[in-house]
Design an enzyme around this catalytic site. Structure first.
Site, PDB file in Angstrom:
ATOM      1  N   GLY A  10     -20.395  -4.867 -93.816  1.00  0.00           N
ATOM      2  CA  GLY A  10     -20.218  -5.807 -94.921  1.00  0.00           C
ATOM      3  C   GLY A  10     -18.738  -5.805 -95.259  1.00  0.00           C
ATOM      4  N   GLN A  13     -16.449  -8.414-100.908  1.00  0.00           N
ATOM      5  CA  GLN A  13     -15.560  -7.928-101.976  1.00  0.00           C
ATOM      6  C   GLN A  13     -15.444  -6.409-101.990  1.00  0.00           C
ATOM      7  OE1 GLN A  13     -13.789 -10.271-103.085  1.00  0.00           O
ATOM      8  NE2 GLN A  13     -14.622 -11.090-104.976  1.00  0.00           N
ATOM      9  N   ASN A  96     -32.674  -8.739 -98.243  1.00  0.00           N
ATOM     10  CA  ASN A  96     -31.790  -7.587 -98.055  1.00  0.00           C
ATOM     11  C   ASN A  96     -32.488  -6.432 -97.324  1.00  0.00           C
ATOM     12  OD1 ASN A  96     -29.627  -8.922 -99.066  1.00  0.00           O
ATOM     13  ND2 ASN A  96     -29.555  -7.869-101.034  1.00  0.00           N
ATOM     14  N   ARG A 152     -18.143   4.307-115.643  1.00  0.00           N
ATOM     15  CA  ARG A 152     -18.103   3.352-116.769  1.00  0.00           C
ATOM     16  C   ARG A 152     -18.288   4.090-118.089  1.00  0.00           C
ATOM     17  NH1 ARG A 152     -21.591  -1.099-113.412  1.00  0.00           N
ATOM     18  NH2 ARG A 152     -19.801  -2.262-112.626  1.00  0.00           N
ATOM     19  N   HIS A 176     -30.584   2.680-110.673  1.00  0.00           N
ATOM     20  CA  HIS A 176     -29.448   1.829-111.023  1.00  0.00           C
ATOM     21  C   HIS A 176     -30.025   0.551-111.601  1.00  0.00           C
ATOM     22  CE1 HIS A 176     -25.491   0.167-110.872  1.00  0.00           C
ATOM     23  NE2 HIS A 176     -25.797  -0.751-109.992  1.00  0.00           N
TER      24      HIS A 176
HETATM   25  O1  TXD Z   1     -23.633   0.310-107.953  1.00  0.00           O
HETATM   26  C1  TXD Z   1     -23.927  -0.375-107.010  1.00  0.00           C
HETATM   27  N1  TXD Z   1     -24.691   0.115-106.033  1.00  0.00           N
HETATM   28  C2  TXD Z   1     -23.449  -1.758-106.914  1.00  0.00           C
HETATM   29  C3  TXD Z   1     -24.090  -2.630-105.953  1.00  0.00           C
HETATM   30  C4  TXD Z   1     -22.392  -2.245-107.713  1.00  0.00           C
HETATM   31  C5  TXD Z   1     -21.886  -3.495-107.494  1.00  0.00           C
HETATM   32  C6  TXD Z   1     -22.389  -4.391-106.478  1.00  0.00           C
HETATM   33  N2  TXD Z   1     -23.518  -3.902-105.789  1.00  0.00           N
HETATM   34  C7  TXD Z   1     -24.058  -4.598-104.626  1.00  0.00           C
HETATM   35  O2  TXD Z   1     -23.207  -4.370-103.507  1.00  0.00           O
HETATM   36  C8  TXD Z   1     -24.127  -6.099-104.703  1.00  0.00           C
HETATM   37  O3  TXD Z   1     -25.238  -6.520-105.458  1.00  0.00           O
HETATM   38  C9  TXD Z   1     -24.263  -6.447-103.242  1.00  0.00           C
HETATM   39  O4  TXD Z   1     -25.617  -6.270-102.803  1.00  0.00           O
HETATM   40  C10 TXD Z   1     -23.416  -5.398-102.544  1.00  0.00           C
HETATM   41  C11 TXD Z   1     -22.100  -5.912-101.994  1.00  0.00           C
HETATM   42  O5  TXD Z   1     -21.337  -6.492-103.016  1.00  0.00           O
HETATM   43  P1  TXD Z   1     -20.075  -7.404-102.686  1.00  0.00           P
HETATM   44  O6  TXD Z   1     -19.493  -7.845-103.972  1.00  0.00           O
HETATM   45  O7  TXD Z   1     -19.213  -6.749-101.678  1.00  0.00           O
HETATM   46  O8  TXD Z   1     -20.827  -8.640-102.004  1.00  0.00           O
HETATM   47  P2  TXD Z   1     -20.235  -9.738-101.006  1.00  0.00           P
HETATM   48  O9  TXD Z   1     -18.798  -9.998-101.289  1.00  0.00           O
HETATM   49  O10 TXD Z   1     -21.213 -10.859-101.032  1.00  0.00           O
HETATM   50  O11 TXD Z   1     -20.297  -9.010 -99.577  1.00  0.00           O
HETATM   51  C12 TXD Z   1     -21.471  -8.842 -98.861  1.00  0.00           C
HETATM   52  C13 TXD Z   1     -21.128  -9.076 -97.419  1.00  0.00           C
HETATM   53  C14 TXD Z   1     -20.703 -10.526 -97.108  1.00  0.00           C
HETATM   54  O12 TXD Z   1     -19.410 -10.535 -96.531  1.00  0.00           O
HETATM   55  C15 TXD Z   1     -21.768 -11.031 -96.133  1.00  0.00           C
HETATM   56  O13 TXD Z   1     -21.249 -11.900 -95.137  1.00  0.00           O
HETATM   57  C16 TXD Z   1     -22.227  -9.719 -95.515  1.00  0.00           C
HETATM   58  O14 TXD Z   1     -22.274  -8.809 -96.597  1.00  0.00           O
HETATM   59  N3  TXD Z   1     -23.521  -9.778 -94.866  1.00  0.00           N
HETATM   60  C17 TXD Z   1     -23.793  -9.029 -93.794  1.00  0.00           C
HETATM   61  N4  TXD Z   1     -23.051  -8.130 -93.134  1.00  0.00           N
HETATM   62  C18 TXD Z   1     -23.619  -7.539 -92.067  1.00  0.00           C
HETATM   63  N5  TXD Z   1     -24.876  -7.785 -91.649  1.00  0.00           N
HETATM   64  C19 TXD Z   1     -25.651  -8.668 -92.309  1.00  0.00           C
HETATM   65  N6  TXD Z   1     -26.894  -8.920 -91.903  1.00  0.00           N
HETATM   66  C20 TXD Z   1     -25.110  -9.337 -93.428  1.00  0.00           C
HETATM   67  N7  TXD Z   1     -25.583 -10.281 -94.286  1.00  0.00           N
HETATM   68  C21 TXD Z   1     -24.599 -10.533 -95.153  1.00  0.00           C
END
Ligand code: TXD
Length: 319
Positions: A10, A13, A96, A152, A176
């Site tokens: 991934g 962000q 997911n 936090r 969480h």
């Molecule tokens: O405390 C915590 N655990 C969290 C969790 C705090 C903040 C955010 N949290 C979760 O992290 C949020 O709800 C998301 O499920 C993840 C990732 O957050 P982010 O802000 O990095 O999300 P993005 O920017 O959407 O990035 C996800 C990436 C994106 O580039 C997609 O193209 C990619 O995942 N993606 C994949 N990568 C690989 N393989 C597959 N199948 C895939 N599908 C989407």
């Protein structure tokens, strides 16, 4: 000694921020993976180009081929899709969970000795699915949420007390989400428990309750401000702290989503608890004493996680 290898699944962000922080801390070489071709390559190159300025050495690569994660020592997973308008929570879980199945299979094939940190939401369920799919021992697969939630809490407490964040420790357990359990009794300023600070007049019970609630709503507060995404700087910093504790065998005591095997009366579920992270992965689950009210909050949180796991199992059975 060869550098360690860190795979980021991934490159969104959080993935991008993880890549930068891992470089700044010289934790190892970094490979970024994403299904969107070009993004992992672009972010990897961009950060590599920052390395001469910042003065760190790390090899960066990116791509959409899982073979790139071969032999990784640490894998941090943020892959997935966010909830979109019109999408139910179950839709998000099902999508997911499929991503976690694919990621888990790739880890099993290419780096079965890795220490794996899951960040993807809904966290406590996704880390469970990822561990099952990877077949890795549960002590090598953990979820990141507690470090962020307690960071936090620490930040808000430091702000209220006007002291350094470094001198504030805070404790958050449970899942969480809305049911997380911030424990004021185990949160301190330089070792002084927060309830004592209330008695000392540093703050009031009402203000403390408001801080606890703000901690619970910490994720939503950022989402409401950003509007187009969720928090990423603090989540990335939190996961890096866990990775560093593993890579450097620091044996830090950190709240993580860990598989419980009877601790706190829970078996076979991932729940946020304090653990020791060292070279052996999760080396110990720390079982603290909870009073009646705290135990009730914790049990409620566990029930919420169990409910989501049931949803996943039903979806997996095609019901
Ligand atoms: O405390 C915590 N655990 C969290 C969790 C705090 C903040 C955010 N949290 C979760 O992290 C949020 O709800 C998301 O499920 C993840 C990732 O957050 P982010 O802000 O990095 O999300 P993005 O920017 O959407 O990035 C996800 C990436 C994106 O580039 C997609 O193209 C990619 O995942 N993606 C994949 N990568 C690989 N393989 C597959 N199948 C895939 N599908 C989407």
């Amino acid at each position: 000694m060869a550098r360690k290898k860190i795979a980021l699944i991934g490159a969104g962000q959080i993935g991008g921020t993880l890549a930068l922080l891992a470089g700044l801390k010289e934790l190892g070489d970094i490979v970024m993976f994403d299904v969107v071709d070009g993004v992992p390559q672009g972010k990897a190159l961009d950060i590599a180009e920052a390395s001469p300025v910042e003065g760190f050495d790390a090899v960066y690569s990116g791509g959409s081929n899982y073979a790139g994660i071969k032999g990784a020592d640490v894998v941090i997973v943020t892959a997935g899709i966010p909830r979109k308008p019109g999408m139910s929570r179950d839709d998000l879980i099902s999508t997911n969970a499929k991503v976690m199945d694919a990621v888990g299979a790739a880890i099993k094939k290419h780096c079965p000795k890795a220490f794996v940190i899951c960040i993807t939401n809904p966290l406590d369920v996704m880390v469970y699915v990822l561990q099952q799919a990877s077949g890795l021992p549960a002590n090598r697969v953990v979820g990141m949420a507690g470090v962020l939630d307690s960071a936090r809490f620490r930040y808000f407490l430091a702000e209220e007390f006007k002291v350094s964040v470094e001198d504030v420790t805070a404790f958050v357990m449970g899942g969480h989400g809305d049911t997380m359990v911030p424990l004021t009794r185990y949160s301190t300023v330089a070792g002084i428990p927060v309830p004592d600070l209330v008695k000392m007049g540093w703050t009031t019970k009402e203000k403390l309750d408001a801080i606890v609630q703000r901690t619970r709503d910490g994720g939503a507060e950022i989402v409401n401000l950003l509007k187009t995404g969720s928090a990423f700087y603090a989540p990335a910093a939190s996961a890096i702290q866990m990775a560093e504790s593993y890579l450097k065998d620091k044996r830090r005591v950190l709240p993580c989503a860990a598989m419980l095997n009877g601790e706190y009366g829970v078996k076979g579920l991932y729940v946020g608890v304090p653990v020791v992270i060292g070279a052996g992965g999760v080396e110990k689950v720390v079982e603290i004493d909870l009073n009646k009210a705290e135990k009730a909050m914790f049990d409620k949180s566990v029930a919420a996680v169990r409910g989501l796991i049931d949803v996943v199992r039903k979806l997996q059975r095609g019901e």
